[in-house]
Design a protein around this motif. Structure first.
Motif, short mmCIF file in Angstrom:
data_model
loop_
_atom_site.label_atom_id
_atom_site.label_comp_id
_atom_site.label_asym_id
_atom_site.label_seq_id
_atom_site.Cartn_x
_atom_site.Cartn_y
_atom_site.Cartn_z
N THR A 1 0.29 -1.04 -0.24
CA THR A 1 -0.07 0.17 0.08
C THR A 1 0.51 1.23 0.19
OG1 THR A 1 0.13 -0.23 2.60
CG2 THR A 1 -2.56 -1.22 1.32
N LEU A 2 0.34 2.36 -0.33
CA LEU A 2 1.00 3.88 -1.01
C LEU A 2 0.77 4.34 0.46
CD1 LEU A 2 3.03 4.81 -2.87
CD2 LEU A 2 0.84 6.45 -3.62
N GLU A 3 1.11 4.75 1.06
CA GLU A 3 1.43 5.62 2.07
C GLU A 3 2.17 7.32 2.37
OE1 GLU A 3 2.19 3.34 5.77
OE2 GLU A 3 0.62 2.12 5.77
N PHE A 4 1.62 8.15 2.32
CA PHE A 4 2.19 8.94 2.94
C PHE A 4 3.57 9.45 4.73
CE2 PHE A 4 2.07 13.50 4.34
CZ PHE A 4 2.94 14.36 3.35
N THR A 5 3.85 9.85 4.01
CA THR A 5 5.50 9.60 5.08
C THR A 5 5.89 10.94 5.38
OG1 THR A 5 7.36 9.53 3.23
CG2 THR A 5 6.01 8.01 4.09
N GLY A 6 5.24 12.27 4.06
CA GLY A 6 5.73 13.72 4.98
C GLY A 6 6.95 13.74 4.12
N LEU A 7 7.97 14.18 4.94
CA LEU A 7 9.47 14.04 5.03
C LEU A 7 10.40 13.31 5.27
CD1 LEU A 7 9.91 18.02 6.25
CD2 LEU A 7 9.74 17.10 3.62
N GLY A 8 9.41 11.86 5.22
CA GLY A 8 10.16 10.91 5.76
C GLY A 8 11.11 10.65 4.91
N ASN A 9 11.20 10.13 3.53
CA ASN A 9 12.56 9.51 3.04
C ASN A 9 13.51 10.55 2.69
OD1 ASN A 9 11.01 7.47 1.68
ND2 ASN A 9 9.34 8.47 0.60
N TYR A 10 13.04 11.55 2.63
CA TYR A 10 13.56 13.30 2.92
C TYR A 10 14.87 11.82 4.08
CZ TYR A 10 11.53 15.63 -0.46
OH TYR A 10 11.16 16.49 -2.00
N ALA A 11 14.51 12.38 5.57
CA ALA A 11 15.03 11.60 7.02
C ALA A 11 15.65 10.64 6.50
CB ALA A 11 14.28 11.90 7.95
N ARG A 12 15.71 9.91 5.72
CA ARG A 12 15.99 8.13 5.02
C ARG A 12 17.68 8.98 4.97
NH1 ARG A 12 11.75 4.29 2.83
NH2 ARG A 12 14.24 3.66 2.08
N ALA A 13 16.74 9.41 3.61
CA ALA A 13 18.41 10.47 2.85
C ALA A 13 19.65 10.16 3.82
CB ALA A 13 17.48 10.91 1.80
N LEU A 14 18.85 11.49 4.43
CA LEU A 14 19.66 11.98 4.81
C LEU A 14 20.55 12.15 6.07
CD1 LEU A 14 18.26 15.83 5.02
CD2 LEU A 14 20.17 15.19 3.35
N GLY A 15 20.00 11.00 6.50
CA GLY A 15 20.62 9.48 7.73
C GLY A 15 21.16 8.29 7.15
N ASP A 16 21.59 8.02 5.55
CA ASP A 16 22.34 7.15 5.47
C ASP A 16 23.38 7.71 5.12
OD1 ASP A 16 23.15 5.47 3.48
OD2 ASP A 16 21.87 5.58 2.14
N ALA A 17 24.78 7.05 5.75
CA ALA A 17 26.10 7.45 5.76
C ALA A 17 26.25 6.95 4.24
CB ALA A 17 26.41 6.44 6.36
N ALA A 18 25.76 6.47 2.89
CA ALA A 18 26.58 6.41 1.73
C ALA A 18 26.25 7.23 1.09
CB ALA A 18 26.14 4.69 0.98
N PHE A 19 25.06 7.64 1.06
CA PHE A 19 24.62 9.01 0.05
C PHE A 19 25.47 10.73 0.77
CE2 PHE A 19 21.59 12.30 -0.56
CZ PHE A 19 21.01 12.45 -1.43
N THR A 20 24.77 10.45 2.20
CA THR A 20 25.99 12.00 2.46
C THR A 20 27.80 11.82 2.52
OG1 THR A 20 25.83 10.63 5.11
CG2 THR A 20 24.41 12.36 4.76
N ALA A 21 27.93 10.33 2.09
CA ALA A 21 29.69 10.00 2.15
C ALA A 21 29.57 10.94 0.46
CB ALA A 21 29.85 9.34 1.90
#
Length: 319
Positions: A73-93
């Motif tokens: 199911t598709l759920e609204f997460t607001g800024l959740g994906n942005y928090a996941r991306a910025l919390g990913d050490a590989a992405f910030t690296a």
């Protein structure tokens, strides 16, 4: 006779003194709207719509329940994906890696483009048309082909360049973790320096030749003319190619993607674009990939306009 005078505008004021002023016709505005409408429609469909769709997708995520046998199911997460991306050490690296790459690539690109333009504009230059085309030619080579070409020159098993450097006792492991960013910068500079050179040559051709003649009368040589006249007058084109190169470094994608099978120094999250590509097509998480793509766009916007604001400060505006 009265018709002729009316046609020439003589006596029309008297004749029209008792008439009400006519409202301007709206037909020209309608004609303008018809001509500009295709542009705005194409702009909305091919520019605004993809950006809006990516931003919209970044606010959702797919959630599976139970054993995963049912449809997610598709759920609204607001800024959740942005928090996941910025919390990913590989992405910030990867963000830090492209910023480091820009510190290598931007000066190299500007210096090489400026040197080529000044050489072509020199009074002693010969065969200008031939060298102009030769310098521009790599821009016509697709990025994939350019990366493959240089990749074969970087691989020790196929490269005569590596053999020559090894025989001379010089560093030759271009695909090592410490050399991979300069190696990629070399590919990008080789491919785009000719294009930026043409931008600078166009700027040099707009300089009045009287300035050069006056400088030569005063005893200035070619180097002094280049440093004290040409380079200061190229400020606006230099800022332009710097912004282009900054944006290009933040969008680094093709070169590491092609070189990745040739070295262990490049992984799936080597650059932000590569990380977003991996999330979209490797992990099938288009919502997190959309958030990462949006973050890349925001970063490019902030850095580009921050640079323009920096160089245009104190009323010394170039763009």
């Amino acid at each position: 006779m009265a018709e002729v005078l009316r046609h020439r505008g003589i006596g029309t004021e008297a004749a029209g003194a008792g008439e009400r002023p006519r409202r301007p016709s709206r037909r020209p505005r309608a004609h303008v709207a018809v001509f500009v409408a295709p542009f705005f429609v194409a702009f909305a469909l091919f520019f605004l719509a993809p950006i809006g769709y990516a931003i919209h997708q970044s606010f959702f995520k797919l959630t599976s329940s139970g054993l995963g046998l049912t449809e997610p199911t598709l759920e609204f997460t607001g800024l959740g994906n942005y928090a996941r991306a910025l919390g990913d050490a590989a992405f910030t690296a990867s963000i830090g890696r492209v910023l480091l790459f820009s510190l290598i690539e931007v000066p190299a690109m500007v210096v090489c483009s400026l040197a080529l333009a000044l050489l072509l504009d020199s009074a002693r230059a010969r065969f200008r048309a031939f060298f102009r085309v030769s310098f521009f030619l790599p821009y016509g080579v697709p990025g994939v082909i350019a990366s493959l070409l240089w990749g074969f020159l970087y691989v020790p098993q196929t490269s005569p360049l590596v053999d020559a450097l090894a025989a001379a006792g010089l560093p030759h492991d271009f695909l090592s973790p410490g050399m991979i960013l300069p190696a990629i910068a070399n590919i990008a500079t080789w491919q785009f320096a000719g294009y930026n050179m043409l931008v600078l040559v166009a700027g040099l051709q707009a300089v009045p030749p009287e300035l050069y003649e006056a400088a030569r009368v005063d005893g200035a040589g070619e180097l002094r003319i280049a440093w004290h006249i040409k380079v200061p007058l190229l400020r606006a084109p230099l800022i332009l190619i710097t912004v282009f190169t900054l944006i290009g470094t933040l969008q680094l994608f093709v070169e590491p993607l092609i070189l990745k099978p040739m070295t262990t120094a490049i992984n799936s999250d080597f650059t932000p674009n590569l990380a977003a590509y991996n999330q979209a097509f490797g992990q099938s998480d288009i919502h997190l990939a959309s958030a990462e793509a949006t973050l890349i766009a925001i970063m490019a916007f902030v850095i580009s306009f921050g640079f323009l604001r920096l160089v245009n400060r104190k009323g010394n505006r170039a763009w």
